[in-house]
Scaffold this active site. Structure first.
Site, PDB file in Angstrom:
ATOM      1  N   SER A 239       8.669 -45.627  40.046  1.00 53.39           N
ATOM      2  CA  SER A 239       9.825 -46.318  39.479  1.00 53.39           C
ATOM      3  C   SER A 239      11.030 -45.405  39.325  1.00 53.39           C
ATOM      4  CB  SER A 239       9.457 -46.931  38.124  1.00 53.39           C
ATOM      5  OG  SER A 239       8.441 -47.897  38.276  1.00 53.39           O
TER       6      SER A 239
ATOM      7  N   HIS B 264      11.647 -44.744  34.205  1.00 48.86           N
ATOM      8  CA  HIS B 264      12.599 -45.743  34.691  1.00 48.86           C
ATOM      9  C   HIS B 264      14.028 -45.363  34.298  1.00 48.86           C
ATOM     10  CE1 HIS B 264       8.709 -47.736  34.410  1.00 48.86           C
ATOM     11  NE2 HIS B 264       9.142 -48.721  35.183  1.00 48.86           N
TER      12      HIS B 264
END
Length: 358
Positions: free
Chosen positions: A232, A297
């Site tokens: 991610s 993230h």
């Protein structure tokens, strides 16, 4: 013949007469750019090197600035209106309109793209790293966080094993569930492959790897007791850079349904991020080992909207000539150095209770 004094320049009048005489022998798009260069030049002369750069598909910064500062009244219709294109030509045109905000850049890319080399980086990372390793070596396509072997591998980042430096990169090869893997693969292919086709493997791999490293280091600083899995960080760096580039050049982006595409991308990213937050605070199936962190993230997003935006905005321009590039690169290097020292000293000074090593 046209430069008897060997100055490296010829007058715009001579340049225009040459274009009129030999224009039928040139590619129509290159002829348009040459005419735009002649129209925009206020000094009354044309640099020979700019002409060589154009004909050899090499863009100098001075040539690009001459084009951007001129009127740029193109002689023929826009690239989007051209008909009779083959399937591959329509694909290249589609990619140009998906990623580039200026018509002159789209035409340049359309003329010069040869698919050599192909977008090998994103395809290799997606197919080989995700499917080959997880499917062949681990005998399963993805390790769920409820699987006994979840933490018992040499790839994921674990706070107790942070001295093994490769884990700050290799954690992208493991995913916390098939839905985690699926969303990352979809975003990576739909966004990463077109970006690599336009900007090349070197630039896109830099953004991707910078997002990956920033993701794991962000976890080691802000969520010190959690492991990390998934790509991610790199995926969010690419997607956030692309979305930010669209927003910053909204009027110039001519891709179809751009608002809908942005909404879908944001929904997918929000769903995956929300799932990661929920999973992080959900009771672990193997206490006291926690679930993976979601901070990777955010690290990827920060890289995307800084370094990534600069790289995508300056198509075919040398990054070393961009002041903002050096500012963001310096900030990134400072963060990496800070995180390294943090990992060396902070864990001991804070006397944290870390989960047991796998």
């Amino acid at each position: 013949q046209f430069d008897p004094d060997n100055t490296g320049y010829i007058s715009t009048e001579k340049f225009r007469s040459l274009l009129q005489r030999h224009g039928s022998e040139l590619d129509p798009h290159k002829l348009e750019v040459l005419l735009a260069l002649a129209d925009s030049n206020s000094e009354g002369r044309i640099c020979y090197q700019d002409f060589v750069n154009l004909m050899s598909n090499k863009r100098s910064n001075s040539f690009r600035q001459a084009i951007l500062q001129g009127n740029r009244r193109l002689c023929s219709k826009a690239l989007l209106e051209e008909t009779g294109l083959s399937l591959s030509q329509r694909l290249i045109r589609h990619v140009a309109y998906e990623t580039l905000p200026r018509e002159i850049d789209r035409k340049w890319y359309y003329d010069s793209y040869t698919c050599c080399p192909p977008p090998w980086f994103m395809i290799t990372i997606t197919i080989v790293a995700f499917f080959l390793y997880n499917g062949v070596v681990l005998d399963r396509f993805v390790l769920q966080v409820t699987h006994p072997l979840y933490l018992k591998n040499a790839l994921l980042y674990h706070p107790q094993l942070r001295a093994q430096a490769w884990r700050y990169l290799t954690y992208i090869f493991m995913h916390a569930g098939i839905e985690h893997l699926g969303l990352n693969v979809v975003l990576q292919l739909l966004v990463g492959v077109p970006l690599e086709m336009v900007h090349g493997a070197a630039r896109i791999s830099f953004v991707y790897v910078a997002g990956v490293v920033a993701g794991s280091l962000a976890v080691s600083v802000a969520d010190m007791t959690a492991p990390v899995v998934g790509s991610s960080g790199g995926v969010y760096a690419l997607v956030s850079a692309h979305l930010a580039n669209i927003v910053m050049n909204w009027s110039g982006m001519k891709c179809q349904f751009k608002l809908l595409r942005m909404a879908v991308a944001l929904i997918c990213m929000s769903f995956e991020f929300g799932r990661a937050v929920w999973l992080r605070f959900h009771p672990s199936a193997y206490p006291p080992c926690p679930h993976p962190s979601f901070m990777a993230h955010l690290g990827g997003v920060m890289v995307g909207i800084t370094l990534g935006v600069i790289i995508l905005r300056n198509y075919e321009q040398r990054l070393q000539d961009q002041t903002l590039w050096w500012i963001f690169l310096s900030i990134y290097v400072i963060f990496v150095l800070f995180a390294i020292f943090w990992n060396i000293f902070a864990y001991t000074l804070l006397d944290l209770k870390l989960p047991p090593p796998p």
